[in-house]
Structure formats: C-alpha cells, structure tokens
Design a protein around this motif. Structure first.
Motif: not given
Lengths: 399, 96
Positions: A72-83, A147-163
C-alpha cells in the motif's frame, strides 16, 4: 433499479468477486477458518488469469498485514482477509496502516477466540479491534458483503478518508452460506472505483520517510491529527454510500432501522443476526408490541449523531452483544450507554449476550429479550442490580 | 531541528517526513550523562574509537586526532573502553 444479474453465491465468493471487480493489485493473506474460501477463491482467480494481481503467500497473518502495509505504501490497491485468532496474530500490525493512512481493505469473517478452540462465529475478534482506527462496518447478508467490500475500496482510498477499511461478515452465517444476490456489471464497478493516487508513495524520485520514530515531543500531536482525521471521515463515508445507492440501487446508512415507526422499544444488533431480529420484530409487531430494530452498519468511526437520532422517541433499547468484555459486560451495550450518556437520561438500555461461539440465536430468543428487558427495567426502577444474561446458557450445578 | 515546535495541524498525512535524511538534525547529545575527554599527547591515532563508535559521531581532524561530535555523542563510553592506550576518559556532565 437493480442493475446486474441475479446469481447464487457463497458469501466468501461474493467478497472475492468484489475484490476481483475492484481490480486489486496485491492480495496478501493467510487462510484461516471461516475466511478460507475467500483466499482460496482469490488465489484461483489469480492463477486462472481472471485477476491480474500479485498474490503473496505469506507464513502468517502478521506477515500478511506487513506485506499489505508495504504494498500500500508503494501505491498499490491492496486486500487481505482473516478471522478470529488470525486477526489477533495480525493485531500488532493493524495499527500501522491506519496511523500511516494507507488504504488497505480487509474482510473479517468473524469468529470466536480461543480457549476453548472455536472456529464458529461471534464478535470477540471484532471487539479486540475497536481501537485500531480502521473504518469498520457490518454486513448482514451476502449482497451487503459484496456491496460493502466494493464501497470499502472507494472509502479507504478517498483523499478525504485514507484510512484502512474493514468489512465484517459473520463467519459461516455469511462466509459459507449461498444466497441469491445481484452481481453488478464489471464496468459499472470499475467506474465506481477509479484508480487512485496516494499523496505520498514510495518513489525514488520523490523520497519520503514513512513510519518514522515519534519522540514524546511529537507523539501526542500525531495522535491528535489521526483522531481528527478519523472523525472527519464520517461525511465522506455517507457520500460514498449515497453514490453507491444512486448507481446500484441499494442505500446504506451508518445506523439503519427496521419498523421503527411509533416504536417505544428497539432491539440493537450488528451483523447477520439482524435478519433474524427482523422476523422477531415482525412477530412482536403482529402481537401489538411497539418494537423496532436498530442495526449498527458503521461501527467505526462510531455513528453518534445517527444513533441519537434513531433513539430519540424510544423508552428502551435492548442490545445484543455477541461477545463479552470480561468484568465489564457486553461491549456494544457499554458503548451505546457511553454514546447516549447525558443525551437521554430517561432512556433505559438493557444488554444481553448471545450467539457466542456459533450458538444460534432464534426468533424466540429475540422475543424473549424484549419481554425480559421490560422486566429488567422494572427491577432497575426498584433499585435492583441487574446482571447481564447470556441467552440460553445452561445453569447445571446438579452434579 | 526535528520538529519540536510543530502542532498537529502542521503534520503531513500519515506523519510522512518529506525532508530526506532529516534524522541528522535530531540531537542525541542531550541523552549523555558522561562525556569523553581525551589526552591527545598519548594518542597513537589508531582510529579504533572511530571504528567502534556506535553513533558514528567520531571524526578525524586535520592532525589525525579523533574527536566526538557532542551534538550526537550519547556518552556510551565504548570509545573509552576500546582505546588500547587508555587515553579516553569519561567525565560526568554537570548542570549548566
């Protein structure tokens, strides 16, 4: 307006489809029940050439999240999952992308924590992650998982979010259950999640230092900045959900209600058991009980304003916790009391614990909670101490 | 300097440091409770203190003698311990 095609998909596959359609660059994950099918499906997609991503086979969840931070620090779109235990092993590293403002996306297939060993669903793992400063939300069914996983990418990467952003899906109840759902067209999803550019990436031409040492003279300032930035994500999360709703016809809100018209009492739930609670509300309403349901969709940042609005006409909240904060009670119940303290002195809040380690919660048990809670209110008004009840727990003691 | 006066609004997103190599402005000399002093009359200019210094803060002067940069020197005493001629001593820092 329901665009796309109706398919039958397991919750895990629905998540994997969302990750594929998001054109994810890097997946770094370690398999653990009940999340395994998500990783398996994604590795299959990469191996078959259906998803042009780097799939990093790591040796632990700690490494999985560490690789996510680097990618992610290199600018990639990144996913993981766990439990469950996997999230616990990952725990140390979960704080890193949030304070470094790296938009990693994760899905947690919620699972109980050992001991005794349990692979089954509850929210103990979620409750251990309350302070990691990731945007966190709950899905109730497989459509929402997608839906929420799809939205999660938009939310995380939004310049006013970036979390970093985490979607919680109940282990087995969603991860292993096949449901019908609408799968949108790939182009539409691609249009909703455009390529993003982080303001700071690892780039030899524009060198920056990331993850630096923070001595006592600056650490407080960094945490203040992080807290303010995290608080300020709320309006953007809603705007992105609104945009998703416009495009795909399914609207999400930080706090969602069900049959709250004229309700004096409301159940509060998170995750898949909300749908069981809806059926209980239907039956109670049919029997003349003025009860509704409040579902917390957004868990972090906590939706104070929306919660206060949702409870403004209520006398009683009946909160279900799928975890125990030992020595404290139900964690969600505690947080709701904290969020509403000094706001609604006349509102009673009664908590129950249930659904631990995969124990099913039945419609009858939600109905029992509502009637029991009203009894408890009478006891509270008589000045009695009221202990938190674990729904359906056997007393024994006869041996 | 290392940003002592910065407020939370002054920080870059993710606390990224945009000035490469600015760790060199971070003063570690104020960690020191003892400072090295040396007797250059008996020094054989072997440079072992320079090699062993974990802070890499010892430099060679024009005459071939070695001196610690007190902006960085933490006063660990490794130079004094390693000196084969025992020309380096550690003296307590006093409140100024």
């Amino acid at each position: 307006m329901t665009k796309g095609k109706i398919v039958g998909l397991e919750g895990s596959f629905a998540v994997a489809e969302a990750v594929r359609m998001a054109n994810t660059d890097v997946i770094s994950a370690y398999p653990i029940t009940p999340q395994t099918h998500i990783v398996e499906r994604l590795s299959e997609m990469v191996a078959d050439g259906d998803l042009d991503a780097d799939f990093i086979c790591v040796e632990s969840e700690h490494s999985a999240m560490s690789a996510c931070v680097g990618a992610s620090a290199a600018g990639a779109r990144v996913f993981t999952c766990s439990a469950g235990q996997g999230l616990e092993l990952m725990h140390e590293v979960l704080y890193i992308p949030s304070s470094m403002r790296l938009p990693v996306v994760a899905v947690a297939a919620n699972r109980a924590l050992s001991a005794p060993l349990s692979v089954w669903c509850d929210h103990s793992d979620v409750m251990a992650l309350r302070d990691i400063s990731w945007v966190q939300m709950f899905a109730e069914n497989n459509q929402q998982a997608f839906d929420l996983t799809t939205c999660a990418f938009r939310i995380a990467e939004d310049k006013d979010v970036l979390f970093p952003t985490m979607v919680h899906i109940d282990g087995f109840y969603l991860s292993h259950v096949i449901e019908d759902m609408v799968l949108p067209e790939e182009e539409e999803v691609a249009g909703f999640i455009p390529d993003y550019k982080h303001p700071f990436v690892l780039d030899p031409d524009k060198p920056v230092s990331m993850g630096c040492y923070g001595p006592p003279f600056i650490y407080s300032e960094t945490k203040k900045a992080q807290d303010v930035a995290f608080d300020n994500t709320r309006p953007r999360i809603q705007e992105i959900w609104d945009e998703f709703g416009e495009l795909f016809g399914r609207q999400y809100l930080p706090v969602e209600s069900y049959k709250m018209e004229g309700a004096r009492v409301a159940l509060v739930t998170m995750g898949s058991c909300s749908e069981t609670a809806m059926l209980a509300v239907d039956e109670l309403r049919a029997a003349g009980v003025d009860v509704g349901l409040i579902r917390l969709r957004l868990w972090r940042p906590f939706p104070f304003k929306e919660l206060r609005e949702a409870v403004k006409d209520l006398d009683l909240l009946v909160v279900l916790d799928r975890a125990i904060s030992f020595g404290m009670g139900g964690p969600v119940c505690s947080e709701l009391k904290s969020a509403l303290y000094n706001k609604r002195e006349d509102l009673k809040i009664v908590g129950f614990i249930g659904g631990l380690g995969g124990r099913d919660i039945q419609i009858s048990e939600f109905k029992y909670m509502v009637t029991q809670a009203q009894e408890k209110v009478k006891a509270i008004e008589r000045g009695k101490e009221v202990e938190t009840v674990i729904i359906g727990v056997r007393e024994g003691g006869g041996r | 300097m290392g940003g002592e006066g910065l407020g939370w609004k002054d920080l870059e997103i993710g606390f990224v440091v945009t000035e490469p190599g600015n760790a060199s402005s971070y003063k570690t000399g104020d960690w020191r409770s003892e400072r090295p002093i040396r007797d250059n009359e008996r020094c054989i200019k072997c440079g072992l203190c320079y090699i062993y210094c974990p802070e890499a803060c010892i430099h060679e002067d024009e005459e071939g003698h070695f001196e610690a940069d007190l902006y960085y020197c933490k006063g660990c005493g490794i130079c004094a311990h390693e000196c084969p001629r025992n020309v380096i001593g550690m003296v307590e820092e006093k409140e100024e």
